[in-house]
Design a protein around this motif. Structure first.
Motif, mmCIF file in Angstrom:
data_model
loop_
_atom_site.group_PDB
_atom_site.id
_atom_site.type_symbol
_atom_site.label_atom_id
_atom_site.label_comp_id
_atom_site.label_asym_id
_atom_site.label_seq_id
_atom_site.Cartn_x
_atom_site.Cartn_y
_atom_site.Cartn_z
ATOM 1 N N TYR A 320 45.164 -75.051 6.677
ATOM 2 C CA TYR A 320 45.343 -73.838 6.844
ATOM 3 C C TYR A 320 44.219 -73.256 7.531
ATOM 4 O O TYR A 320 44.008 -71.875 7.216
ATOM 5 N N GLN A 321 43.156 -73.814 8.254
ATOM 6 C CA GLN A 321 42.131 -73.321 9.091
ATOM 7 C C GLN A 321 41.167 -72.629 8.249
ATOM 8 O O GLN A 321 40.513 -71.709 8.869
ATOM 9 N N GLY A 322 40.881 -72.908 7.014
ATOM 10 C CA GLY A 322 39.865 -72.611 6.094
ATOM 11 C C GLY A 322 38.717 -73.382 6.517
ATOM 12 O O GLY A 322 38.622 -74.552 7.220
ATOM 13 N N LYS A 323 37.318 -72.770 6.243
ATOM 14 C CA LYS A 323 36.214 -73.303 6.433
ATOM 15 C C LYS A 323 35.388 -74.189 5.390
ATOM 16 O O LYS A 323 35.516 -73.978 4.233
ATOM 17 N N VAL A 324 34.835 -75.253 5.857
ATOM 18 C CA VAL A 324 33.996 -76.109 4.948
ATOM 19 C C VAL A 324 32.942 -76.075 5.355
ATOM 20 O O VAL A 324 32.427 -76.755 6.486
ATOM 21 N N LEU A 325 31.600 -76.060 4.449
ATOM 22 C CA LEU A 325 30.354 -76.275 4.577
ATOM 23 C C LEU A 325 29.675 -77.395 3.552
ATOM 24 O O LEU A 325 30.033 -77.225 2.300
ATOM 25 N N GLY A 326 29.236 -78.450 4.120
ATOM 26 C CA GLY A 326 28.432 -79.359 3.186
ATOM 27 C C GLY A 326 26.887 -79.306 3.164
ATOM 28 O O GLY A 326 26.296 -79.320 4.525
ATOM 29 N N ILE A 327 26.314 -79.183 2.293
ATOM 30 C CA ILE A 327 24.862 -79.034 2.252
ATOM 31 C C ILE A 327 23.987 -80.258 1.666
ATOM 32 O O ILE A 327 24.502 -80.704 0.512
ATOM 33 N N CYS A 328 23.279 -81.005 2.300
ATOM 34 C CA CYS A 328 22.596 -82.314 2.054
ATOM 35 C C CYS A 328 23.566 -83.186 1.339
ATOM 36 O O CYS A 328 24.284 -83.791 2.098
ATOM 37 N N GLY A 329 23.610 -83.171 0.022
ATOM 38 C CA GLY A 329 24.420 -84.196 -0.434
ATOM 39 C C GLY A 329 25.999 -84.055 -0.047
ATOM 40 O O GLY A 329 26.834 -85.031 -0.015
ATOM 41 N N GLY A 330 26.402 -82.804 0.027
ATOM 42 C CA GLY A 330 27.438 -82.293 0.590
ATOM 43 C C GLY A 330 27.986 -82.788 1.869
ATOM 44 O O GLY A 330 29.123 -83.234 2.409
ATOM 45 N N LEU A 331 26.828 -82.692 2.812
ATOM 46 C CA LEU A 331 27.140 -83.071 4.034
ATOM 47 C C LEU A 331 27.288 -84.760 4.215
ATOM 48 O O LEU A 331 28.330 -85.362 4.668
ATOM 49 N N GLN A 332 26.686 -85.485 3.422
ATOM 50 C CA GLN A 332 26.911 -86.971 3.105
ATOM 51 C C GLN A 332 28.352 -87.072 2.477
ATOM 52 O O GLN A 332 28.986 -88.217 3.064
ATOM 53 N N MET A 333 28.964 -86.383 1.730
ATOM 54 C CA MET A 333 30.242 -86.573 1.135
ATOM 55 C C MET A 333 31.347 -86.285 2.326
ATOM 56 O O MET A 333 32.211 -86.807 2.363
ATOM 57 N N LEU A 334 31.068 -85.447 3.298
ATOM 58 C CA LEU A 334 31.901 -85.150 4.323
ATOM 59 C C LEU A 334 32.142 -86.309 5.384
ATOM 60 O O LEU A 334 33.156 -86.492 6.159
ATOM 61 N N GLY A 335 31.080 -87.289 5.294
ATOM 62 C CA GLY A 335 31.321 -88.569 6.123
ATOM 63 C C GLY A 335 32.241 -89.676 5.935
ATOM 64 O O GLY A 335 33.378 -89.270 4.949
ATOM 65 N N GLN A 336 32.168 -90.715 6.580
ATOM 66 C CA GLN A 336 32.856 -91.916 6.255
ATOM 67 C C GLN A 336 32.435 -92.783 5.126
ATOM 68 O O GLN A 336 33.268 -93.038 4.376
ATOM 69 N N LYS A 337 31.156 -92.859 5.104
ATOM 70 C CA LYS A 337 30.894 -93.901 3.837
ATOM 71 C C LYS A 337 29.392 -93.581 3.734
ATOM 72 O O LYS A 337 28.719 -93.024 4.428
ATOM 73 N N ILE A 338 29.073 -93.975 2.243
ATOM 74 C CA ILE A 338 27.737 -93.677 2.123
ATOM 75 C C ILE A 338 27.196 -95.257 1.313
ATOM 76 O O ILE A 338 27.891 -95.772 0.679
ATOM 77 N N VAL A 339 26.073 -95.590 1.862
ATOM 78 C CA VAL A 339 25.590 -96.826 1.667
ATOM 79 C C VAL A 339 24.309 -96.891 0.881
ATOM 80 O O VAL A 339 23.331 -96.122 1.160
ATOM 81 N N ASP A 340 24.292 -97.732 -0.056
ATOM 82 C CA ASP A 340 23.023 -97.546 -1.159
ATOM 83 C C ASP A 340 22.602 -98.955 -1.191
ATOM 84 O O ASP A 340 22.778 -99.362 -2.502
ATOM 85 N N PRO A 341 22.015 -99.767 -0.189
ATOM 86 C CA PRO A 341 21.605 -101.117 -0.433
ATOM 87 C C PRO A 341 20.577 -101.263 -1.378
ATOM 88 O O PRO A 341 20.432 -102.491 -2.001
ATOM 89 N N LEU A 342 19.749 -100.326 -1.494
ATOM 90 C CA LEU A 342 18.665 -100.448 -2.686
ATOM 91 C C LEU A 342 18.866 -99.839 -3.983
ATOM 92 O O LEU A 342 18.061 -99.772 -5.002
ATOM 93 N N ASN A 343 20.229 -99.529 -4.248
ATOM 94 C CA ASN A 343 20.623 -98.859 -5.408
ATOM 95 C C ASN A 343 19.648 -97.833 -6.020
ATOM 96 O O ASN A 343 19.180 -97.724 -7.064
ATOM 97 N N ILE A 344 19.302 -96.824 -4.926
ATOM 98 C CA ILE A 344 18.456 -95.726 -5.185
ATOM 99 C C ILE A 344 19.086 -94.652 -6.054
ATOM 100 O O ILE A 344 18.471 -94.152 -7.019
ATOM 101 N N GLU A 345 20.585 -94.440 -5.862
ATOM 102 C CA GLU A 345 21.048 -93.623 -6.843
ATOM 103 C C GLU A 345 22.142 -94.134 -7.909
ATOM 104 O O GLU A 345 22.485 -93.731 -8.900
ATOM 105 N N SER A 346 22.624 -95.521 -7.565
ATOM 106 C CA SER A 346 23.719 -96.083 -8.406
ATOM 107 C C SER A 346 23.670 -97.436 -8.233
ATOM 108 O O SER A 346 23.022 -98.013 -7.103
ATOM 109 N N SER A 347 24.519 -98.018 -8.743
ATOM 110 C CA SER A 347 24.852 -99.599 -8.590
ATOM 111 C C SER A 347 25.616 -99.847 -7.498
ATOM 112 O O SER A 347 25.964 -101.034 -7.155
#
Length: 489
Positions: A320-347
């Protein structure tokens, strides 16, 4: 250097606010004053000039004291990333992640970092105003304490205990807290401050007289309830903020590990903006702009976002042509995938994101901490923008070829940051504090409203300074300031 410590009977008793007020009063008197919090647990932080990270409350207190930010103002910062664990930041830089039980064993080491910072401050400042954490009477946390009486005993400083009368039971809070301290700790307590009083002070006087007689400790003042005081929060989110006749409706997703929600203070205070935090179990509804904020645990918060059905609401909002803004982690969530090979934040080493931007994020071991400035490229403009970066993720992809901002100069040599989607509906940036500059805020709100926003952005720095002056005036009027600054043991 003289040291005075403020401890509270509970969390949110008013410790941060009292220290900020005393810092401004000391600065008015021409003193070189340093704010200090030995150990802070908060997801709101600020970046120092040297590229370190401290709690937001200590950054505010430094502004009150009119001194530059220093990592020594908050030597130990704990940033929770789960119900039982946190990232441990020492002297401004992340050391490791620890579970609560493991951190209890680490406290003896942490105390040495605390004392080293306090000693360094003593070389440059006349007065150190210390903020405790939570309550000194938490029996299960008293062993190896570094946040309250453990520190006060180590440096042998006077202690003021503040309590919130608005919650009720203020005399029980003060007497009970004092009773649970050791004799040595009780001797350090030099007086009480009662906070958030409403009504006729004459009706409280008999209670104050009793408290002084029963404890042998003076009441150093009674601060009134300040209905319209608005300063940077240490951690708690101000939820209620509905504005009538707003020009723009904004929804911020209240994630379990939301970080740096102070990003939205200028929006919350803008009379033309209706800012609403969307909580667990709530729908986003019809708004002009959806903001996905920063997060201390992006993969966990992304799963939460999807479990609430907000991912589908975001996609409907975009149709419906609304706007979305991602900040920091929000930017990362807007992408295709998040890779955490060193388990920085989770398993989880690999997480599919929302798929709304052609970028991939990899979480790295080293956290990026920088203060930056540049030009915001929304609306085909070059509005000045400034803020700070706190992230361990690095993003790459085609989306970043249409950047959100161009840096004037970046400490690490980066030329641009973030993205603007080809259809101009989605934007993302790693920059925190982007709404604090009124011109930048205006540009973003103009973008969010397709040019229909009819007022200027809110000048948060000017507002903050006025609030600190007001707070200092109130403290000077209602506290025995001369007696407080003369306290000794």
């Amino acid at each position: 250097m003289k040291t005075i410590m403020v401890q509270g009977t509970t969390s949110d008793a008013g410790k941060s606010t009292l220290v900020a007020g005393l810092c401004r009063l000391a600065a008015r008197k021409g003193m070189q004053v340093a704010p200090f919090k030995p150990q802070n647990m908060a997801l709101n932080s600020a970046v120092t000039p040297c590229g370190g990270e401290i709690g937001r409350a200590q950054a505010l207190q430094a502004m009150a004291a009119k001194v530059p930010l220093s990592v020594d103002f908050n030597p130990i910062l704990l940033k929770p990333n789960s119900d039982t664990g946190a990232q441990v930041i020492v002297h401004g830089h992340a050391l490791t992640n620890m579970e609560a039980a493991g951190y209890q064993d680490y406290k003896a080491v942490a105390m040495q970092a605390v004392l080293a910072s306090h000693q360094r401050l003593g070389q440059s400042y006349q007065l150190c105003l210390v903020e405790g954490a939570g309550s000194p009477a938490e029996i299960n946390l008293r062993e190896n304490d570094i946040a309250n009486m453990g520190f006060a005993c180590e440096v042998n400083c006077p202690v003021i205990i503040i309590a919130d009368i608005d919650k009720g039971g203020v005399f029980a809070h003060l007497v009970g807290t004092l009773a649970l301290l050791s004799e040595q700790e009780q001797a350090l307590v030099q007086g009480f401050v009662i906070n958030r009083f409403r009504g006729d002070i004459g009706l409280l006087q008999s209670g104050l007289d009793w408290l002084e007689e029963y404890t042998g400790k003076p009441v150093l003042g009674v601060l009134p309830y300040l209905h319209d005081l608005a300063l940077d929060a240490e951690d708690a989110v101000t939820i209620e903020n509905r504005t009538e006749n707003a020009s723009l409706n904004i929804a911020v997703l209240l994630l379990p590990h939301i970080s740096n929600h102070t990003d939205f203070d200028s929006l919350r205070l803008n009379p033309k903006v209706d800012l609403r935090y969307v909580r667990h179990g709530e729908k986003i509804g019809n708004v002009d702009l959806i903001i996905i904020p920063g997060s201390k645990n992006v993969t966990s918060d992304l799963a939460f976002l999807c479990s609430e059905g907000w991912d589908q609401e975001i996609k409907r909002h975009l149709r419906y042509q609304g706007k979305v803004l991602g900040i920091c982690g929000g930017l990362q969530m807007l992408g295709q995938k998040i890779v955490d090979p060193l388990n920085i934040e989770s398993s989880q080493k690999f997480t599919m994101a929302l798929g709304l931007a052609a970028l991939t994020t990899e979480l790295k071991e080293t956290k990026q901490l920088t203060n930056v400035s540049g030009h915001c490229l929304l609306n085909n403009g070059k509005v000045d923008i400034s803020g700070y970066e706190i992230h361990c993720g690095q993003s790459e992809g085609e989306a970043l070829k249409r950047p959100f901002l161009a840096f004037v100069e970046h400490p690490l040599g980066a030329a641009t940051d973030g993205f603007i989607s080809e259809d101009n509906l989605i934007a993302g940036t790693y920059l925190h504090g982007l709404f604090d500059n009124p011109d930048t805020s205006t540009a973003i709100l103009q973008w969010a409203s397709n040019g229909k926003f009819d007022c200027s952005g809110f000048d948060l720095a000017k507002h903050r300074e006025a609030q600190l002056e007001k707070l200092a005036d109130i403290c000077e009027q209602h506290l025995n300031i001369d007696k407080i600054f003369a306290l000794d043991v």
